[in-house]
Design an enzyme around this catalytic site. Structure first.
Site, short mmCIF file in Angstrom:
data_model
loop_
_atom_site.label_atom_id
_atom_site.label_comp_id
_atom_site.label_asym_id
_atom_site.label_seq_id
_atom_site.Cartn_x
_atom_site.Cartn_y
_atom_site.Cartn_z
N LYS A 197 0.85 -1.19 0.00
CA LYS A 197 0.00 0.00 0.00
C LYS A 197 0.89 1.24 0.00
O LYS A 197 1.63 1.49 0.96
CB LYS A 197 -0.93 0.00 1.21
CG LYS A 197 -1.90 1.17 1.25
CD LYS A 197 -2.83 1.06 2.44
CE LYS A 197 -3.82 2.21 2.49
NZ LYS A 197 -4.72 2.11 3.66
N LYS A 250 -2.19 -1.67 -3.77
CA LYS A 250 -3.00 -0.46 -3.76
C LYS A 250 -2.09 0.77 -3.85
O LYS A 250 -1.14 0.88 -3.06
CB LYS A 250 -3.83 -0.40 -2.48
CG LYS A 250 -4.71 0.83 -2.35
CD LYS A 250 -5.46 0.84 -1.03
CE LYS A 250 -6.37 2.08 -0.94
NZ LYS A 250 -7.10 2.13 0.34
#
Length: 328
Positions: A197, A250
């Site tokens: 992330k 992500k």
């Protein structure tokens, strides 16, 4: 005698719509998608998010309508995010047994037992400071935050969540949550880890939707530097060793190289998160008539599958499912 030219005629396999369909390598299906839903306290609330046209904050009385629509379109997985007014320094609403995600999960599972409910496991939507853990000296205390994240995961599992999805990027979060789930009797509940992330500028609209903007500083001390590739493999390796069952990358669109790296290095299901900024840019361009929204969305989501993702978390999930129905 003239020399015979020889070359490959690749266009033979592109000659018609049917031919192109026959040899297509990458496909999108409604069951590939996990549809995000924002649940808000109160009643008779359906607030369209200004920066995310077509996406709403929904109170409980509208939640099941949204789930029904997704279900009828063939979508079988949703991820729930909570929007609350009662926030404190440690985000205690996140792990309250009757918190907003816990109650929303119970509602969905009661009426749609075969809809997979993924519970976002983080504190940022529930803390008064907007960070993903406990604050000490204006920084997030990694180890103090782990205990609260584990409590949140267990409370979500008790409420019926099918998958726990920790998004906090604390070191050790997978192993601590795995141990807590196992000790509480939930060794059958998988962890969909936000393994990779990045501290991305693409998250802005989500923070409007979830009311989770940090009140000071940023998240760069715990989310990853967008310039780093090898670090992604180190992060994912740690989560695999600690017991993750899925690996999320992500954002997705600007990180397709990372999706491919994760796919090539690990044999777990890979999830691409098509994040809010990626959604909003397309919607804005479409509203201005600058693009063919359907064609562009299908192309970019196909690129995420082609890069190696098995599943896609996307705000476009319902739109794509409708388009797929229309094309069948």
């Amino acid at each position: 005698m003239e020399q015979q030219l020889t070359f490959k005629r690749h266009r033979r396999l592109r000659a018609s719509t049917s031919m192109r369909s026959l040899v297509r390598e990458t496909h999108l299906r409604p069951t590939d998608f996990i549809y995000p839903i924002f649940v808000i306290e109160g009643s008779n609330i359906k607030n369209e998010i200004p920066s995310m046209p077509g996406i709403y904050q929904l109170s409980f009385d509208h939640l099941l309508e949204e789930v029904q629509e997704a279900y009828d379109l063939g979508i079988r997985s949703i991820i729930l995010f909570g929007v609350v007014s009662n926030k404190d320094e440690i985000g205690s609403e996140a792990f309250h047994d009757h918190g907003i995600i816990q109650e929303a999960t119970r509602m969905v599972k009661k009426d749609f037992p075969d809809m997979l409910v993924v519970a976002d496991t983080c504190l940022c939507e529930y803390t008064s400071h907007g960070h993903c853990g406990v604050i000490q000296n204006r920084d997030v205390d990694n180890d103090a935050s782990l205990e609260l994240l584990a409590k949140t995961a267990v409370s979500q599992a008790k409420a019926g969540a099918d998958i726990i999805a920790p998004s906090n990027m604390m070191d050790g979060f997978v192993v601590v949550i795995r141990q807590a789930l196992d000790e509480a009797g939930f060794n059958h509940i998988p962890i969909m880890s936000y393994a990779v992330k990045y501290a991305s500028a693409f998250y802005g609209p989500f923070r409007d939707a979830a009311d989770s903007t940090p009140q000071f500083g940023d998240r760069k001390t715990y989310q990853m530097d967008p310039a780093n590739r090898l670090e992604a493999i180190r992060e994912a390796t740690s989560d695999v060793e600690e017991g993750a069952d899925f690996l999320i990358v992500k954002p997705a669109l600007s990180y397709l190289d990372i999706v491919r790296e994760v796919r090539d290095n690990f044999d777990l299901p890979v999830v691409a998160y098509n994040v809010s900024g990626e959604y909003s840019m397309v919607k804005a361009a479409a509203q201005n008539g600058w693009i063919d929204e359907r064609a562009l969305v299908m192309e970019k989501l196909t690129s995420m599958k082609r890069a190696g993702s098995d599943l896609i978390i996307s705000y476009f999930a319902k739109d794509v499912a409708k388009w797929l129905q229309e094309s069948n």
